[in-house]
Enzyme design. Structure first.
Site, mmCIF file in Angstrom:
data_model
loop_
_atom_site.group_PDB
_atom_site.id
_atom_site.type_symbol
_atom_site.label_atom_id
_atom_site.label_comp_id
_atom_site.label_asym_id
_atom_site.label_seq_id
_atom_site.Cartn_x
_atom_site.Cartn_y
_atom_site.Cartn_z
ATOM 1 N N ASP A 83 0.828 -1.072 -0.010
ATOM 2 C CA ASP A 83 -0.118 -0.060 0.094
ATOM 3 C C ASP A 83 0.880 1.182 -0.084
ATOM 4 O O ASP A 83 1.713 1.422 0.854
ATOM 5 C CB ASP A 83 -0.889 0.101 1.174
ATOM 6 N N SER A 104 -1.054 13.631 -14.729
ATOM 7 C CA SER A 104 -2.245 13.561 -15.539
ATOM 8 C C SER A 104 -2.324 14.803 -16.606
ATOM 9 O O SER A 104 -1.851 15.788 -16.003
ATOM 10 C CB SER A 104 -3.258 13.281 -14.828
ATOM 11 N N TYR A 113 -8.777 15.701 -7.430
ATOM 12 C CA TYR A 113 -7.872 15.041 -8.282
ATOM 13 C C TYR A 113 -7.162 15.486 -9.085
ATOM 14 O O TYR A 113 -5.904 15.597 -9.186
ATOM 15 C CB TYR A 113 -8.541 13.734 -9.223
ATOM 16 N N LYS A 167 -2.702 16.089 -8.980
ATOM 17 C CA LYS A 167 -1.840 15.696 -9.855
ATOM 18 C C LYS A 167 -1.127 17.003 -10.541
ATOM 19 O O LYS A 167 0.113 16.795 -10.832
ATOM 20 C CB LYS A 167 -2.503 15.256 -11.353
#
Ligand SMILES: NC(=O)c1ccc[n+]([C@@H]2O[C@H](COP(=O)([O-])OP(=O)(O)OC[C@H]3O[C@@H](n4cnc5c(N)ncnc54)[C@H](O)[C@@H]3O)[C@@H](O)[C@H]2O)c1
Length: 252
Positions: free
Chosen positions: A62, A142, A155, A159
């Site tokens: 993890d 991204s 999100y 990024k």
């Protein structure tokens, strides 16, 4: 073979971009640590590499856990006696939804997996890279960092942090001959597709997103793996601090 005698750790390598990259790296000669929390899928990626003549091991890691991450880096040294390439690919997003409805828990999870895990992994890999006289780190950012879509603000911002951390570390770690780059994929055909679209994965819904990409299709694990192969290889020895769009022109 472009990665002969190199050892790579790839996080989130049980599926999607990470699995495609693990397979390509192994065919190019790298020994690969397949790290993930999805044990069955991760074992299967490592098994398929080993049964086709490559060298891989699956490690349950993890990426938000420092202990797991240390174990993952140790696994590289056990597998191939060194570490050359660290691909921080594991990622998470809550489903596409209005910013006002994002919970504290979702925010923390996005930042823990996408940002804090990159901080932890690089810290844990640094002593090994320094002992080896250099190394290569690639973080999966991204197009969300450059051209955000609505419903994914948290999100997208995570990024953005990944891209900026990449550039800051490229400068800080250059004296150690450690290259630090990022890739910025456009929406891709992986387990995260529906999460990002926020609507069911139907041909009609796909068309709406494909229409926003000049080359007219989603990214694939092979697009990402080929880009990571180039950036990891000695052909890219003078590239550091790059956040390379792999996006069919989406960010132009
Ligand atoms: N698919 C896209 O549209 C797209 C676009 C741009 C960037 N990305 C990024 O690409 C990366 C790979 O995602 P993907 O699209 O291949 O999705 P995916 O869901 O197919 O793969 C992600 C993998 O990360 C693993 N993972 C999640 N949390 C983890 C944790 N805490 N520790 C270890 N592993 C964990 C999952 O088990 C899974 O195997 C992510 O960083 C994602 O944000 C994806």
């Amino acid at each position: 073979m472009r990665l002969q005698n190199k050892v790579a750790v790839i996080t989130g390598a049980a599926s999607g971009f990470g699995a495609g990259t693990a397979r390509l790296f192994a065919t190019e000669g790298a020994a690969v640590v397949v790290a993930d929390i999805s044990d069955e899928a991760g074992e299967s990626v490592a098994d398929s590499i080993n049964s086709s003549g490559g060298k891989a091991v699956y490690v349950h890691a993890d990426v938000t856990s420092r202990d797991d991450t240390r174990n993952m880096i140790d696994a590289a040294e056990k597998l191939g006696g060194r570490l050359d390439i660290l691909i921080n690919n594991a990622g998470y997003s809550h489903p596409n939804k209005e910013f006002a409805t994002v919970t504290d828990h979702e925010f923390d999870r996005v930042y823990d997996v996408n940002v804090k895990a990159v901080f932890i992994a690089i810290q844990e890999a640094l002593p090994v890279f320094r002992r080896n006289g250099g190394g290569c780190i690639i973080n999966t950012s991204s197009t969300a960092a450059l051209r955000p879509r609505p419903g994914l603000a948290v999100y997208c911002s995570s990024k953005g942090a990944v891209s900026n951390l990449t550039k800051a570390l490229a400068v800080e770690l250059a004296p150690d001959k450690i290259r630090v780059n990022a890739i910025c994929p456009v929406i891709g055909e992986t387990g995260m597709l529906e999460t990002f679209m926020g609507v069911p994965d139907t041909p009609e819904n796909r068309k709406k997103f494909e229409a926003t990409i000049p080359l007219g299709r989603f990214s694939t694990p092979n697009d990402i793996a080929q880009t990571l192969l180039f950036l990891s290889s000695d052909d890219a020895e003078f590239l550091t601090g790059v956040a390379l769009e792999v996006d069919g022109g989406r960010c132009v």
